[in-house]
Design an enzyme around this catalytic site. Sequence first.
Site, mmCIF file in Angstrom:
data_model
loop_
_atom_site.group_PDB
_atom_site.id
_atom_site.type_symbol
_atom_site.label_atom_id
_atom_site.label_comp_id
_atom_site.label_asym_id
_atom_site.label_seq_id
_atom_site.Cartn_x
_atom_site.Cartn_y
_atom_site.Cartn_z
ATOM 1 C CD GLU A 59 -1.760 -1.818 -12.470
ATOM 2 O OE1 GLU A 59 -0.930 -2.663 -12.800
ATOM 3 O OE2 GLU A 59 -2.520 -1.945 -11.477
ATOM 4 C CE LYS A 60 -11.410 2.154 -15.544
ATOM 5 N NZ LYS A 60 -11.936 3.510 -15.791
ATOM 6 C CG HIS A 83 -3.529 -1.392 -0.048
ATOM 7 N ND1 HIS A 83 -4.346 -1.534 -1.152
ATOM 8 C CD2 HIS A 83 -3.435 -0.050 0.181
ATOM 9 C CE1 HIS A 83 -4.714 -0.334 -1.577
ATOM 10 N NE2 HIS A 83 -4.187 0.578 -0.787
ATOM 11 C CD GLU A 101 1.912 -7.832 -5.226
ATOM 12 O OE1 GLU A 101 2.954 -7.132 -5.266
ATOM 13 O OE2 GLU A 101 1.248 -7.976 -4.192
ATOM 14 N NE ARG A 109 -2.758 -12.757 6.392
ATOM 15 C CZ ARG A 109 -1.851 -12.241 5.568
ATOM 16 N NH1 ARG A 109 -1.008 -11.323 6.023
ATOM 17 N NH2 ARG A 109 -1.786 -12.626 4.311
ATOM 18 C CG LEU A 142 -10.180 -2.947 -11.762
ATOM 19 C CD1 LEU A 142 -9.884 -4.434 -11.694
ATOM 20 C CD2 LEU A 142 -10.836 -2.587 -13.081
ATOM 21 C CD GLU A 189 -0.862 -11.406 -4.225
ATOM 22 O OE1 GLU A 189 -1.463 -10.320 -4.058
ATOM 23 O OE2 GLU A 189 -0.252 -11.982 -3.312
ATOM 24 N N GLY A 200 0.780 -1.227 0.000
ATOM 25 C CA GLY A 200 0.000 0.000 0.000
ATOM 26 C C GLY A 200 0.814 1.281 0.000
ATOM 27 N NE ARG A 245 6.527 -12.704 0.201
ATOM 28 C CZ ARG A 245 5.244 -12.626 0.508
ATOM 29 N NH1 ARG A 245 4.588 -13.715 0.889
ATOM 30 N NH2 ARG A 245 4.585 -11.480 0.431
#
Length: 447
Positions: free
Chosen positions: A200-201, A235, A287, A337, A203, A275, A165, A291
Site C-alpha cells: 500500500e501507499k 502499532h 482493516e 490504557r 502515508l 479503521e 505490526g 469484535r
Amino acid sequence: MFQKILIANRGEIALRVLRACKELGIQTVVVHSTADSDAMHVRLADESVCIGPPPSRESYLNIHQIVAACEITGADAVHPGYGFLSENAKFADILAAHNITFIGPSGDHIRIMGDKIEAKRTARRLGIPVVPGSDGAIGDEKEAKRVAAEIGYPVIIKASAGGGGRGMKVAHTEADLEVALQTAKSEAGAAFGDDAVYIEKYLEKPRHIEVQVFGDGAGGGVHFGERDCSLQRRHQKVWEEANSPALNAEERSRIGGICAKAIADLGYSGAGTIEFLYENGEFYFIEMNTRLQVEHPVTEAITGIDLVHEQIRVASGGGLSVRQEDIKFNGHAIECRINAEDPRTFTPSPGTITHFHTPGGLGIRVDSGVYSGYKIPPYYDSLIGKLIVHGRNRVECMMRLRRALDEFVVDGIKTTLPLFRDLVGNPDIANGDYDIHWLEKYLAKGE
C-alpha cells in the site's frame, strides 16, 4: 433473550461483559485458567469452570474445553470479548454446530475481514475509500517493484493474515524494497503461518481514525461515531479519543454514513470497527475488526449507549435498540490504557499489587479486574485497566483527566501511569496536534 451466557475471556473485558449480563438479568458462566482462579470476574460470576493451565493455547484458546464448559453449564451463548477467540471463524462455526450462539458476526464475515487482502477488496466493493495499493498478494519482487512504481514511494508492505505490526515493513526507495519484502514475508510466515503480503501507499503523517458500527444482520446498520487512536507505540494503541480532534461534523457524518451503509449492505450482525488512516481530509481503509474494541468505552461515554447490551440484543434476535437519528454525540471522552509495564522501556511488570486506588468523581470511569493483593500473572497481555474520562468538551475532559491521573494509585508493580501524566501536560496533546508517529518520536527523544 439468552438465559445464560458463557464469557470466554479474562481480565477487565470479562468483568465488563459480566456486568452487562447482570444488568440484563442473564446468568453468567466464566471460564478461567489455573492462573486466574482468584480473578475478579471469577469471584463475581454465577458459575466458573477451570479449563486448563496458564498457557493460552491450553486454556483460553482451547475451543474443545470452552464448548465442553458450555454443555456442562447449559450456556446458550458465548461472548468472546476481544483477543483470544473473538475473531476466530472456526470457533464461531463450531458454536453454531452445537446450537450455541456466538455473540458476534458470522464465521463467513470474520473470515472475509480477517484476510486483509479480501477485506480491502470487500471495502472497495462496498464503497469504502481504500489506500492505493496492490489488488492482491504480491507474487515476487518484480511485481512489487511495478506496484510500488505505480503508486509512488514510500510504500508499506503488510501481511495479509496479520495485525499488530507484525509482517509490516516500510520501503522509502526501490533499493529498500527487496529487503523489506523478504523481511515482511519471513515475519508473516513465522507469526501467522501465511507469508502472503500486499503493498500500500505509505502515508507520511496520518491519523488513525476508526468508526464504530453495528449491523442487525437483516440489512440494517448504524454508526456510533469515530474514535481517534493515533497515539500508538509499535502499532499498539495507547490513548484513544472520541470524537477525533482532527474531524469536523461534516467529515464525521460523511465517513459514518459510508460505514453504516456498507455494514448494512454486507448484512453484518453485531459490533464492528472500520479503521482508517486519515490525511489531508481523506480517509483510507486499512482493516475491519469484527469484535468489540478495547476502546469502546469512549464511544459509550459520548453516546450514552451500552455497546455490550447492543451486542447481546442483536445476537439474541432483538435487533438494534436505536436508529441512526437516535444516536447523539455529547461532549468528549479520552481513554488511557493502563499497562503493567515500565513506562519508559515498556518491559512487562508482573507481580503483586500491594495497593490499588482508582480515581472517582463526575465523568470518571475505570474498567479494571484487579484489586489490592491481586497477583498479575506473567502469561497474558499486560493491560490491567482503562481510565475513561468524559467532559462537556475536550478542554474540560483534559482537565478532568489530569486530576484523575493524579488520584490513580497502583503500588507493587510498574505501570504506564507516569507516561500519561507526562502526555497530559504536553502542548501537542493539549492541542490535539499529533499523528500515528508522534508518540514513538516523543519516546525516542526521552522527554
